[in-house]
Motif scaffolding. Structure first.
Motif, mmCIF file in Angstrom:
data_model
loop_
_atom_site.group_PDB
_atom_site.id
_atom_site.type_symbol
_atom_site.label_atom_id
_atom_site.label_comp_id
_atom_site.label_asym_id
_atom_site.label_seq_id
_atom_site.Cartn_x
_atom_site.Cartn_y
_atom_site.Cartn_z
ATOM 1 N N GLY A 91 -26.469 6.060 4.714
ATOM 2 C CA GLY A 91 -26.247 6.558 3.362
ATOM 3 C C GLY A 91 -24.777 6.489 2.978
ATOM 4 O O GLY A 91 -24.435 6.149 1.837
ATOM 5 N N VAL A 92 -23.905 6.805 3.919
ATOM 6 C CA VAL A 92 -22.471 6.776 3.614
ATOM 7 C C VAL A 92 -22.021 5.341 3.311
ATOM 8 O O VAL A 92 -21.211 5.113 2.402
ATOM 9 N N ALA A 93 -22.543 4.367 4.042
ATOM 10 C CA ALA A 93 -22.199 2.966 3.754
ATOM 11 C C ALA A 93 -22.660 2.601 2.343
ATOM 12 O O ALA A 93 -21.970 1.854 1.624
ATOM 13 N N ALA A 94 -23.800 3.128 1.925
ATOM 14 C CA ALA A 94 -24.307 2.859 0.570
ATOM 15 C C ALA A 94 -23.362 3.458 -0.473
ATOM 16 O O ALA A 94 -23.040 2.818 -1.483
ATOM 17 N N ILE A 95 -22.910 4.673 -0.232
ATOM 18 C CA ILE A 95 -21.994 5.338 -1.177
ATOM 19 C C ILE A 95 -20.696 4.532 -1.278
ATOM 20 O O ILE A 95 -20.182 4.283 -2.375
ATOM 21 N N ALA A 96 -20.174 4.095 -0.126
ATOM 22 C CA ALA A 96 -18.910 3.329 -0.115
ATOM 23 C C ALA A 96 -19.053 2.033 -0.902
ATOM 24 O O ALA A 96 -18.200 1.701 -1.738
ATOM 25 N N ALA A 115 -20.122 17.586 -3.993
ATOM 26 C CA ALA A 115 -20.583 16.363 -3.316
ATOM 27 C C ALA A 115 -20.595 16.544 -1.800
ATOM 28 O O ALA A 115 -19.839 17.353 -1.248
ATOM 29 N N TYR A 116 -21.447 15.771 -1.171
ATOM 30 C CA TYR A 116 -21.538 15.695 0.297
ATOM 31 C C TYR A 116 -20.135 15.435 0.857
ATOM 32 O O TYR A 116 -19.407 14.566 0.352
ATOM 33 N N ASP A 117 -19.768 16.174 1.893
ATOM 34 C CA ASP A 117 -18.384 16.135 2.355
ATOM 35 C C ASP A 117 -17.857 14.726 2.673
ATOM 36 O O ASP A 117 -16.734 14.393 2.276
ATOM 37 N N MET A 158 -22.151 11.712 -9.333
ATOM 38 C CA MET A 158 -22.921 12.957 -9.361
ATOM 39 C C MET A 158 -23.731 13.080 -8.077
ATOM 40 O O MET A 158 -24.068 12.077 -7.445
ATOM 41 N N GLU A 159 -24.030 14.311 -7.728
ATOM 42 C CA GLU A 159 -24.998 14.574 -6.650
ATOM 43 C C GLU A 159 -25.777 15.793 -7.115
ATOM 44 O O GLU A 159 -25.196 16.853 -7.347
ATOM 45 N N SER A 160 -27.071 15.630 -7.312
ATOM 46 C CA SER A 160 -27.842 16.722 -7.909
ATOM 47 C C SER A 160 -29.194 16.844 -7.221
ATOM 48 O O SER A 160 -29.953 15.881 -7.217
ATOM 49 N N GLY A 162 -26.426 19.772 -5.598
ATOM 50 C CA GLY A 162 -25.241 19.581 -4.764
ATOM 51 C C GLY A 162 -25.518 19.901 -3.299
ATOM 52 O O GLY A 162 -26.416 20.675 -2.974
ATOM 53 N N SER A 163 -24.714 19.291 -2.440
ATOM 54 C CA SER A 163 -24.860 19.531 -1.009
ATOM 55 C C SER A 163 -24.583 20.990 -0.695
ATOM 56 O O SER A 163 -23.659 21.585 -1.249
ATOM 57 N N LEU A 164 -25.348 21.565 0.146
ATOM 58 C CA LEU A 164 -25.226 22.937 0.676
ATOM 59 C C LEU A 164 -25.530 24.027 -0.339
ATOM 60 O O LEU A 164 -26.243 24.977 -0.065
ATOM 61 N N LEU A 187 -25.188 8.282 -8.867
ATOM 62 C CA LEU A 187 -25.854 9.532 -8.478
ATOM 63 C C LEU A 187 -26.334 9.432 -7.033
ATOM 64 O O LEU A 187 -27.017 8.473 -6.669
ATOM 65 N N ASP A 188 -25.963 10.419 -6.229
ATOM 66 C CA ASP A 188 -26.576 10.565 -4.909
ATOM 67 C C ASP A 188 -27.886 11.319 -5.141
ATOM 68 O O ASP A 188 -27.892 12.512 -5.409
ATOM 69 N N ASN A 189 -28.992 10.579 -5.061
ATOM 70 C CA ASN A 189 -30.322 11.100 -5.421
ATOM 71 C C ASN A 189 -31.170 11.352 -4.173
ATOM 72 O O ASN A 189 -32.396 11.342 -4.238
ATOM 73 N N THR A 190 -30.499 11.559 -3.053
ATOM 74 C CA THR A 190 -31.218 11.657 -1.774
ATOM 75 C C THR A 190 -32.201 12.826 -1.756
ATOM 76 O O THR A 190 -33.292 12.723 -1.200
ATOM 77 N N TRP A 191 -31.822 13.954 -2.354
ATOM 78 C CA TRP A 191 -32.674 15.160 -2.302
ATOM 79 C C TRP A 191 -33.992 14.944 -3.048
ATOM 80 O O TRP A 191 -35.054 15.314 -2.561
ATOM 81 N N GLY A 211 -31.380 6.758 2.962
ATOM 82 C CA GLY A 211 -32.754 6.464 3.397
ATOM 83 C C GLY A 211 -33.059 7.137 4.729
ATOM 84 O O GLY A 211 -34.224 7.337 5.094
ATOM 85 N N THR A 212 -31.990 7.460 5.440
ATOM 86 C CA THR A 212 -32.068 8.231 6.684
ATOM 87 C C THR A 212 -32.960 9.467 6.533
ATOM 88 O O THR A 212 -33.580 9.901 7.497
ATOM 89 N N LYS A 213 -33.006 10.024 5.305
ATOM 90 C CA LYS A 213 -33.732 11.286 5.089
ATOM 91 C C LYS A 213 -35.206 10.994 4.772
ATOM 92 O O LYS A 213 -35.956 10.677 5.655
ATOM 93 N N TYR A 214 -35.599 11.066 3.498
ATOM 94 C CA TYR A 214 -37.033 11.028 3.187
ATOM 95 C C TYR A 214 -37.666 9.648 3.295
ATOM 96 O O TYR A 214 -38.865 9.549 3.542
HETATM 97 C C1 LIG Z 1 -26.724 14.265 0.170
HETATM 98 C C2 LIG Z 1 -26.403 13.283 1.243
HETATM 99 N N1 LIG Z 1 -25.971 12.073 0.895
HETATM 100 C C3 LIG Z 1 -25.648 11.157 1.814
HETATM 101 C C4 LIG Z 1 -25.753 11.419 3.156
HETATM 102 C C5 LIG Z 1 -25.331 10.390 4.149
HETATM 103 O O1 LIG Z 1 -26.382 9.744 4.743
HETATM 104 P P1 LIG Z 1 -26.234 9.083 6.177
HETATM 105 O O2 LIG Z 1 -26.226 10.202 7.151
HETATM 106 O O3 LIG Z 1 -27.409 8.187 6.279
HETATM 107 O O4 LIG Z 1 -24.949 8.318 6.191
HETATM 108 C C6 LIG Z 1 -26.220 12.663 3.574
HETATM 109 C C7 LIG Z 1 -26.353 12.971 5.007
HETATM 110 O O5 LIG Z 1 -26.571 14.094 5.417
HETATM 111 C C8 LIG Z 1 -26.534 13.640 2.587
HETATM 112 O O6 LIG Z 1 -26.938 14.869 2.926
#
Ligand SMILES: Cc1ncc(COP(=O)(O)O)c(C=O)c1O
Length: 398
Positions: A91-96, A115-117, A158-160, A162-164, A187-191, A211-214
Motif C-alpha cells: 500500500g505504501v508503494a501505491a501511495i508513493a 493520514a496514515y503515519d 485524503m484518507e477517510s 482517518g487512521s487511528l 484518497l486512501d480508500n483502504t478502509w 490491498g494487503t487489507k481487505y
Molecule cells: C490506511 C492505510 N493505508 C495504507 C497502508 C499501507 O499498506 P501496506 O502495509 O500494504 O504498505 C496501511 C497499512 O496499515 C493503512 O492502514
C-alpha cells in the motif's frame, strides 16, 4: 464468463471481475503466469513488439502478465467511471507512486492531518527532499479547503476515515473545491474499499488501496493499488513503470483469490464490528467509540450521507487509565492478536496514539485509545474476550 456491464450486486461483481476468457483460457481463475523473459520468434518480431503499447500484451515480465492484468482489471471494474489500475508491492508503494505521478519540485501538497503515519513520513522525507512542500489540514475542513489552495497547490491527499481516530472527511466538498482550481485529488480508500465508497464515482482522481487489507483478506500478502479516473491513468502508469514497479504474479493471484470473497467478508466484518462497537458503547470503562457508523465519531453525518457500509476497523477511548492499564487490557485478550495491519480474517488489537501523529489538530481524549480490527470469529466470543480485557483494565486502573 467475463465481466458484465449489467448492473449486478457487489458479491456478483467481485466473482466476475477480471476473469476475461483470454486470461482464464477456460479455467475458473486466471493461473499464475510468472515471467521475466518473453521470447520472440525473430529479431523483427522483437523490434516490432518494442514499438507497440504494452497494455495487456506480453513484452517483458516487468510489464506484467495476465495474472496481474486480471487483478488490475478487476479493481478497475469495481470503480464505476475509472480508466485503469496499477498494482504495487504494498500500500505504501501505491501511495508513493500516486503522489509522484502528480507532484513535481516546487509543488505543494495538502495532506490530511489524520493520514496514515508512513504517508506523513513520505511527505516529510522523500517529497521534501524533492522540493515538494506539504501543508497539513484538519480532517473536518470540508469546503473550507478552498481557503488553503494556493498557486503552488497541485494535489490534495485524503484518507477517510482517518487512521487511528476515524474522522470521516467531506470528500465531495473537497473534490469540488479541488476541481474548481485544477488540483488533483487522491484518497486512501483502504478502509471502505470501492464496495463501500466508490471513490471515482464520487469525483476522486486517484484512489488508493492497501490491498494487503481487505482485498487479500488473509494477512499473508503485501499488495497495493491505485485506480485512476479518466485523464490520470497515463501519467500514473508511466511514473510507475519508470519507478520499476511490478507486483509479483503470485501475490496478485492471492489478491485475486481474496477478492472473490471480499463482499461476503466485508458484510461479516461490518456486522460483527457494529455489534461489538455498540456493546462497547454501553460499557462504563469506555468513554467514546470511534466508529464512523456511530454518532460519537467525528463526521458520522458524512458517513451516513456518502458511504454504503462500514468495515471492521475502529477505535475506542478508555475512561481514564494510563499506558499500563491499557496494556493490561490488550495483554489479557486471547482471541485478538497484537499486531499491525488489519483486514484479515483474524481479530487484532493495538494501542492507538493518534496525537503523536498530528501537526495542526489536537485531540483531547478522556483516556488512552485502543484500535480493534474485528475479524470473522463469532462476535459473542470476541465480546467475552473484551469483557475479560475490560475487567483487567478496571483492576489495573484502580
Ligand atoms: C490506511 C492505510 N493505508 C495504507 C497502508 C499501507 O499498506 P501496506 O502495509 O500494504 O504498505 C496501511 C497499512 O496499515 C493503512 O492502514
Amino acid at each position: 464468463m467475463s465481466d458484465t456491464n449489467k448492473p449486478v450486486g457487489d458479491a456478483t461483481k467481485v466473482v466476475l471481475a477480471g476473469r476475461r476468457p483470454e486470461w482464464t483460457q477456460g479455467i475458473v481463475s486466471p493461473p499464475v503466469w510468472r515471467a521475466s523473459t518473453i521470447l520472440y520468434d525473430s529479431v523483427g518480431h522483437l523490434r516490432e513488439s518494442a514499438t507497440k503499447d504494452t497494455h495487456h500484451r506480453l513484452f517483458y515480465g516487468r510489464k506484467g502478465t495476465p495474472t496481474q492484468w486480471s487483478l488490475a482489471d478487476a479493481l478497475t471494474s469495481l470503480e464505476p467511471g475509472a480508466e485503469g489500475t496499477f498494482l504495487y508491492c504494498s500500500g505504501v508503494a501505491a501511495i508513493a507512486a500516486a503522489l509522484l505521478s502528480v507532484l513535481s519540485p516546487g509543488d505543494e501538497l495538502l495532506l490530511v492531518d489524520s493520514a496514515y503515519d508512513p504517508t506523513r513520513g513520505m511527505a516529510g522525507g522523500l517529497l521534501k527532499r524533492f522540493g515538494i512542500t506539504t501543508r497539513y489540514y484538519d480532517p473536518m475542513i470540508g469546503a473550507g479547503i478552498a481557503d488553503l489552495i494556493g498557486d503552488k497547490t497541485r494535489a490534495i491527499f485524503m484518507e477517510s476515515p482517518g487512521s487511528l481516530s476515524f474522522e470521516v472527511q467531506d470528500v465531495p466538498a473537497i473534490v469540488a473545491a479541488a476541481k474548481a482550481r485544477g488540483v488533483t485529488t487522491l484518497l486512501d480508500n483502504t478502509w471502505a474499499t470501492p464496495l463501500f465508497f466508490p471513490a471515482i464515482e464520487r469525483g476522486v482522481d486517484l484512489t488508493i488501496l492497501a490491498g494487503t487489507k481487505y482485498v487479500v483478506g488473509h494477512s499473508d500478502v503485501m499488495l497495493g493499488s491505485v485506480t485512476a479516473a479518466p485523464g490520470h491513468f497515463k501519467k500514473l502508469r508511466e511514473t510507475s513503470f519508470q519507478l520499476g514497479q511490478v507486483a509479483s504474479p503470485d501475490d496478485c493471484w492471492l489478491g485475486s483469490r481474496g477478492l472473490r470473497t471480499m463482499a461476503v467478508r466485508l458484510a461479516q466484518h461490518q456486522s460483527s464490528a457494529l455489534t461489538i462497537a455498540k456493546w462497547l458503547q454501553g460499557r462504563p470503562e469506555v468513554a467514546q467509540v470511534l466508529h464512523p457508523a456511530l454518532p460519537d465519531c467525528p463526521g458520522h453525518d458524512l458517513f451516513v450521507r456518502d458511504f454504503k457500509g462500514s468495515s471492521g476497523l475502529f477505535s475506542f477511548v478508555l475512561n481514564g487509565g494510563d499506558e499500563a492499564s491499557r496494556a493490561a487490557l490488550i495483554d489479557t485478550l486471547q482471541l485478538f492478536g497484537i499486531g499491525y495491519s488489519w483486514g484479515g480474517f483474524e481479530s487484532l488489537a493495538i494501542p492507538a496514539d493518534p496525537q503523536r501523529y498530528r501537526s495542526v489538530t489536537k485531540r483531547d481524549a478522556a483516556g488512552p485509545m485502543v484500535r480493534l480490527q474485528i475479524g470473522l470469529e463469532d462476535p459473542a466470543d470476541l465480546i467475552a474476550d473484551l469483557e475479560a480485557g475490560l475487567d483487567a483494565f478496571r483492576q489495573a486502573r484502580g
